[in-house]
Every structure is written in C-alpha cells, then in structure tokens.
Design a protein around this motif. Structure first.
Motif, short mmCIF file in Angstrom:
data_model
loop_
_atom_site.label_atom_id
_atom_site.label_comp_id
_atom_site.label_asym_id
_atom_site.label_seq_id
_atom_site.Cartn_x
_atom_site.Cartn_y
_atom_site.Cartn_z
N UNK A 263 47.70 26.76 53.00
CA UNK A 263 46.39 26.33 51.89
C UNK A 263 47.27 25.73 50.70
N UNK A 264 47.06 24.60 50.58
CA UNK A 264 47.67 23.77 49.44
C UNK A 264 47.07 24.38 48.28
N UNK A 265 48.10 23.78 47.34
CA UNK A 265 47.99 24.21 45.80
C UNK A 265 46.43 23.63 45.18
N UNK A 266 45.83 24.88 44.44
CA UNK A 266 44.44 24.39 43.96
C UNK A 266 43.23 23.86 45.22
N UNK A 267 43.73 24.47 46.47
CA UNK A 267 42.78 23.88 47.33
C UNK A 267 41.16 24.23 47.05
N UNK A 268 40.98 25.16 46.58
CA UNK A 268 39.49 25.67 46.22
C UNK A 268 39.48 25.99 44.89
N UNK A 269 40.00 25.05 44.00
CA UNK A 269 39.91 25.39 42.49
C UNK A 269 38.33 25.07 42.12
N UNK B 242 51.45 32.22 54.76
CA UNK B 242 52.64 32.90 54.23
C UNK B 242 52.49 32.91 52.61
N UNK B 243 51.86 32.06 52.07
CA UNK B 243 51.73 32.27 50.58
C UNK B 243 50.64 31.65 50.06
N UNK B 244 50.12 31.93 48.54
CA UNK B 244 48.86 31.52 48.15
C UNK B 244 49.40 31.17 46.78
N UNK B 245 48.90 29.85 46.48
CA UNK B 245 49.48 29.20 45.33
C UNK B 245 48.09 28.44 44.63
N UNK B 246 47.83 29.25 43.81
CA UNK B 246 46.61 28.67 42.82
C UNK B 246 45.34 28.18 43.70
N UNK B 247 45.26 28.73 44.88
CA UNK B 247 44.33 28.09 45.86
C UNK B 247 43.05 28.54 45.57
N UNK B 248 42.74 29.54 44.88
CA UNK B 248 41.42 30.02 44.70
C UNK B 248 41.21 30.28 42.98
N UNK B 249 41.87 29.63 42.38
CA UNK B 249 41.77 29.39 40.93
C UNK B 249 40.49 28.97 40.27
N UNK B 250 39.59 29.75 39.48
CA UNK B 250 38.43 29.68 39.04
C UNK B 250 36.95 29.87 39.86
N UNK B 251 37.38 30.46 40.90
CA UNK B 251 36.41 30.89 41.90
C UNK B 251 35.60 32.01 41.48
N UNK B 252 34.79 31.69 40.34
CA UNK B 252 34.16 32.96 39.61
C UNK B 252 33.38 33.84 40.41
N UNK B 253 32.54 33.34 41.47
CA UNK B 253 31.46 34.17 42.31
C UNK B 253 32.42 34.89 43.47
N UNK C 240 51.52 33.43 44.75
CA UNK C 240 52.03 32.89 43.48
C UNK C 240 51.11 32.78 42.12
N UNK C 241 51.57 31.90 41.13
CA UNK C 241 50.94 31.99 40.01
C UNK C 241 49.67 31.20 40.16
N UNK C 242 48.50 31.70 39.46
CA UNK C 242 47.15 31.19 39.29
C UNK C 242 46.45 31.40 40.70
N UNK C 243 46.86 32.22 41.69
CA UNK C 243 46.20 32.12 43.17
C UNK C 243 44.68 32.68 42.84
N UNK C 244 44.74 33.52 41.98
CA UNK C 244 43.27 33.93 42.04
C UNK C 244 42.78 33.87 40.43
N UNK C 245 43.28 33.39 39.66
CA UNK C 245 43.01 33.10 38.22
C UNK C 245 41.78 32.99 37.95
N UNK C 246 40.87 33.66 37.13
CA UNK C 246 39.66 33.58 36.74
C UNK C 246 38.54 33.79 37.85
N UNK C 247 38.85 34.40 38.85
CA UNK C 247 37.90 35.11 39.67
C UNK C 247 37.36 36.33 39.21
N UNK C 248 36.40 36.01 38.14
CA UNK C 248 35.92 37.00 37.13
C UNK C 248 35.01 38.11 38.07
#
Length: 274
Positions: free
Chosen positions: A171-177, A192-203, A217-225
């Motif tokens: 799953x690529x970087x920012x795939x579901x940004x 094997x790794x999650x790399x900023x894939x779901x950043x900003x998925x607030x729902x 990795x960094x920002x994998x789930x950032x902002x998943x409030x």
C-alpha cells in the motif's frame, strides 16, 4: 522526499484549482507544460479554469506529449472526465488527486504503459492501481492487483468503503490520504508496512492490521480523529512517533502481552488491552 510529496498531495486535495467549472472544450492552449530534454512535452498544470472534461493532447507545438507531472491536474473540483492518449507513458503521483467530481479516467487502448478499468487508472498489466476518480463512493479493487500506488485514492472524499483483495501486498505512501468519509478498512495479509497510507481519514473508526505487518511508519494514521482503539499484532517491531499523531479520540491499544506494541503503547500513554 516522501514528506514533501505528502505535503503536495495534501495541498491539492484542500486548495483545488480556482474556477474549475463550466466548459467541456479543450485544446493545447488549456495546459501548462514544459519541454523535456528529449524534446517531448510534460504537462505540468491547467491554465484554463473553465474545464469540466479534458483530453490530453497527443502533441503540443508539434512535439509529442509523453508525461503528466506530479499533481499536474489535481484539485479541480468540477472536472468529470480525463482522456489520456497513446503517447503518455509517465504519470506522476497525485496527478488527479482531489478532483472530487471526477468519474472517469479513460486511456487510449493503444497506450503501452497504462490502461483503465471502469474509469480507474492502472498499469498495463493491471497489477498496480494508480489513480481512482474522486467521485467514487465505494470501490472493490480487482483480484490480482498487488499494489496500491502512491496517492492512488488521495482526496477521494466521497469514498465510504473500499475492499482490498488478498493479492495486495503493498500500500503506497499516502494511498488513502484525506479519504475523509472512509469509515473502515481491512488491510490484507501480506502487507508488511503502512506508510502514511491513511493520513487524514477523519471518519475512520475501524482498521484491521494483519499479522504480516512489521512496521507502522510516520503519519500512517495521522489525523484519524474518529479512531478510539486500534489492535496492533505481535508481528510489529517498529512504530514511528508520528504514526498516530492527531488521533484525538484514540485512547486504547490492543496488543499481545510482552509485545513491542504493548511497550510502545505504554510509553506513549495509551491504555493497553490484551
């Protein structure tokens, strides 16, 4: 480089292109472009703010168009259709990100590098999904696809559900940004790794992380409030500090006793359940 790309993708999904509404007419004069060293043309943007549908020209100034740059046709909220000719053999990440009304990306059947299936952009072998139109509300990735490309779903703000087949191992970087309507996701075994894939998925309220994942990795789930709890398998041996940054509702990590995830959760102030 990746952090810069994340910033670019985030910017185009928020800002958009002013005045992208109205006309469906297009010609070479509607595009911003640059000439490459091999005397071919790279599309870098749109300068006509009234377009609803575009077809990338085969030539500009008599020179063959071969490339669409990173974020080149992004954030245009009224764009509904994009046509890609035979000669385009390189499309940059996030080229169509944040085009929330986009329903179809069509590729000339003679194109040697890319193809489209149900309006979605793939590599020719249909192994990598590259760009999903922003109007999609639900989507099932075809069996046999092995990779979700960088920023493939970025800015698909209407997407509520996605089905990822077991064949997907990357799953690529920012795939579901900023897929801000996506509520749940099951990551298949083999990733094997999650790399900023779901950043900003607030729902996002539910995510299943398989036992194959070793690094978050960094920002994998950032902002998943909307995330309140996450189960992290014992296979994970590294979680970056920013992996869950901005997850304001997250208070519980479910992890095996004695695992790295358990130690990380305690060190970062989360409640731990086994």
């Amino acid at each position: 480089m990746k952090k810069n790309l994340l910033a670019i993708l985030a910017a185009v999904t928020v800002l958009g292109l002013a005045g992208c509404q109205g006309s469906t007419q297009t010609d070479a004069g509607a595009f911003e472009y640059e000439e490459l060293d091999d005397e071919t043309i790279k599309i870098t943007g749109l300068k006509d703010g009234s377009l609803k549908a575009i077809v990338i020209p085969e030539k500009i100034d008599g020179k063959k168009v071969t490339e669409i740059g990173i974020g080149a046709i992004s954030g245009c909220s009224s764009l509904t259709r994009v046509g890609i000719p035979e000669g385009v053999t390189e499309i940059g990440e996030g080229a169509f990100a944040g085009c929330s009304s986009l329903s179809e990306i069509a590729v000339d059947k003679k194109n040697p590098t890319y193809t489209s299936v149900d309006g979605v952009l793939f590599d020719k072998e249909i192994k990598t999904i590259l760009a999903v139109p922003g109007k999609k509300q639900t989507y099932r990735i075809p069996e046999g696809v092995t990779e979700i490309g960088i920023g493939a779903f970025a800015g698909c703000s209407s997407l509520t559900r996605v089905e990822i087949p077991e064949s997907v191992t990357e799953i690529g970087y920012g795939a579901f940004l900023k897929c801000s309507s996506l509520t749940s996701v099951v990551i298949p075994e083999g990733v094997t790794e999650i790399d900023a894939a779901f950043s900003g998925c607030s729902s996002l309220t539910r995510v299943e992380i398989p036992g194959s994942v070793t690094e978050i990795k960094g920002y994998a789930f950032e902002g998943c409030s909307s995330l309140t709890r996450v189960e992290i398998p014992g296979s994970v041996t590294l979680i970056w500090t920013s992996a869950f940054a901005g997850c304001s509702s997250l208070n519980t990590i479910i992890a095996p006793a004695g695992s790295y995830a358990e130690s990380w959760a305690k060190e970062n102030g989360y409640n731990v359940q086994h």
